[in-house]
Design an enzyme around this catalytic site. Structure first.
Site, short mmCIF file in Angstrom:
data_model
loop_
_atom_site.label_atom_id
_atom_site.label_comp_id
_atom_site.label_asym_id
_atom_site.label_seq_id
_atom_site.Cartn_x
_atom_site.Cartn_y
_atom_site.Cartn_z
N ASP A 1 -32.63 -28.22 5.59
CA ASP A 1 -32.05 -29.36 4.96
C ASP A 1 -31.71 -28.88 3.41
O ASP A 1 -30.83 -27.74 3.31
CB ASP A 1 -32.71 -30.65 4.87
N ASP B 1 -36.94 -31.04 2.84
CA ASP B 1 -36.47 -30.24 1.64
C ASP B 1 -37.66 -29.88 0.91
O ASP B 1 -38.79 -30.30 1.04
CB ASP B 1 -35.88 -31.23 0.40
N ARG C 1 -23.33 -28.32 -3.33
CA ARG C 1 -24.12 -29.15 -3.77
C ARG C 1 -24.93 -28.07 -4.80
O ARG C 1 -26.32 -28.08 -4.76
CB ARG C 1 -24.75 -29.60 -2.79
#
Length: 441
Positions: free
Chosen positions: A261, A222, A318
């Site tokens: 990711d 990330d 998300r």
């Protein structure tokens, strides 16, 4: 009035809107009609900014000051990834400031620099082709071992730990990091501002034939991870896939060779985090708060996060997905694409999400019922939100349009740490003008 003209009217009238009083229970701080550049007075040094009192969960307790009080000997200006790592590695937890000038490239040498001797991607594809390997077992053998070793080498090169009492700040409008992964792990009192963070590109995704009916490529890294840390302020940054959007990625075995990711994760007992005035753009799995349903031992009673005045533009899902935490999401603007959109707000294990006075701009054909997504049974508060310039009860429309995923009302708590609450019709203009890297000044 057609939709384009209607949105134009909303944007124009937003200029004339004044800010409403805070919602019930909100902090009675100053009200403003223009975009906020939080944490310092005009003309002051952004590197010395501290989180204002009452500005979200990171202001609780001792508050968040980062490295604002750093002595001159602990102020570093860096222009390369190597200098950046060295500045963060200087011993001691006394306040430090790291000023980033220009774009730091964590993977300038290219993926070949991380390859373990003997690793051959063409051989990897041949060995684990579903026509040969099938879909029943996870991959194993020499090439998978070499892929894992290569991935370890990349991780060591691009991950950097951020110490306690640190401020990392971009200098000017074009400061940032490409391909790096900031790890805010087991520390306290960190400020990260004014950076364009281009998502790391995983050079060595793993093929998992057991992931779904047709397998999937899974990636790591990330841009920013808050792991077991407290008092973290993430402000005026731009998170993006940059030169490598998902649309540019190849496919193998009929599945996208996914090399991204998340953009931001807040996980594993992290607590007291404020995420304000950032841009999250053109990404799939964007922001996760709590990464496992089985992490209650570390996460229950923590993962308290405030999200306000952020722009989520063309992200698929998300934004955020929540487990366990008391998350306050207000005054954010969600610009939603059409074909690939999954959801914005994910309701997960024991989550207590309050989503109030946000603005959603949905593409034609996207139903408002998709904004919420039920992963596990948990209550959610959704009040005062606007969709395409009009008030919409997000919970009611979700339960009507997606009856197989009924959600319960009332997250069971009332946010009090808010310095300002804007009218949701003004949010698209305010966030568009004020959010993103280099705009804190």
């Amino acid at each position: 009035m057609n939709r384009r003209k209607q949105l134009g009217v909303v944007a124009a009238t937003a200029l004339a809107l004044t800010v409403t009083a805070p919602v019930a229970g909100a902090h009675s701080g100053p009200q403003h009609a223009g975009p906020a550049h939080s944490g310092h007075r005009p003309g002051s040094d952004p590197a010395r900014a501290t989180l204002p009192a009452g500005d979200g969960w990171a202001s609780a307790g001792t508050g968040t000051t980062g490295g604002a009080a750093a002595d001159a000997s602990r102020v570093f200006t860096v222009t390369t990834w190597e200098e950046f790592r060295a500045a963060l590695a200087v011993p001691g937890t006394e306040p430090r400031i790291v000023r980033v000038v220009g774009t730091l490239n964590a993977t300038a040498a290219g993926c070949a620099a991380f390859e373990a001797p003997g690793y051959d991607f063409a051989r990897y594809l041949a060995d684990y082709d579903p026509a040969v390997w099938g879909y029943e077992n996870e991959v194993s053998g020499p090439q998978e071992e070499l892929r894992a070793a290569s991935a370890t080498a990349q991780g060591q090169a691009i991950k950097v730990k951020v110490p306690s009492n640190t401020t990392i700040v971009g200098v000017g409008r074009h400061a940032g990091i490409t391909g790096g992964s900031l790890q805010v792990q087991a520390v306290d009192n960190v400020v990260i501002r004014d950076l364009t963070l281009e998502s790391p590109l995983d050079c060595f995704p793993q093929w998992d034939p057991t992931d779904g009916a047709t397998g999937a490529w899974n990636s790591e890294y990330d841009s920013l991870v808050v792991y077991g840390s407290t008092h973290v302020w993430i402000d005026h940054n731009t998170f993006t896939d940059g030169a490598h959007p998902d649309s540019s990625l190849p496919s193998y075995y009929g599945e996208v060779y996914q090399q991204h990711d998340g953009e931001l994760d807040v996980v594993r007992g992290a607590d007291l985090v404020t995420v304000s005035w950032n841009v999250f753009t053109d990404h799939d799995k964007t922001l996760m708060i709590g990464n496992s349903d089985s992490a209650g031992a570390t996460d229950r009673g923590k993962l308290r996060v405030t999200l306000h005045h952020n722009l989520f533009k063309n992200v698929i899902e998300r934004a955020p997905r929540v487990r366990f935490g008391q998350v306050d999401a207000y005054n954010n603007h969600f610009v939603v694409p059409n074909a690939t959109y999954a959801y914005s707000l994910g309701i997960g294990q024991e989550s207590q999400l309050v989503a109030e006075k946000n603005a959603f701009t949905l593409a034609e054909g996207v139903p408002a019922g998709k904004i919420l997504k039920k992963w596990k049974d948990a209550p959610v508060t959704t009040t005062g939100n606007y969709v395409n310039g009009r008030p919409v009860d997000l919970l009611a429309v979700h339960n009507t349009q997606v009856p197989e995923e009924l959600l319960r009302a009332d997250a069971g708590w009332t946010p009090v740490l808010r310095t300002r609450v804007d009218h949701p019709r003004a949010v698209p203009w305010l966030v568009g003008l004020g959010a993103g890297a280099g705009r804190s000044r």
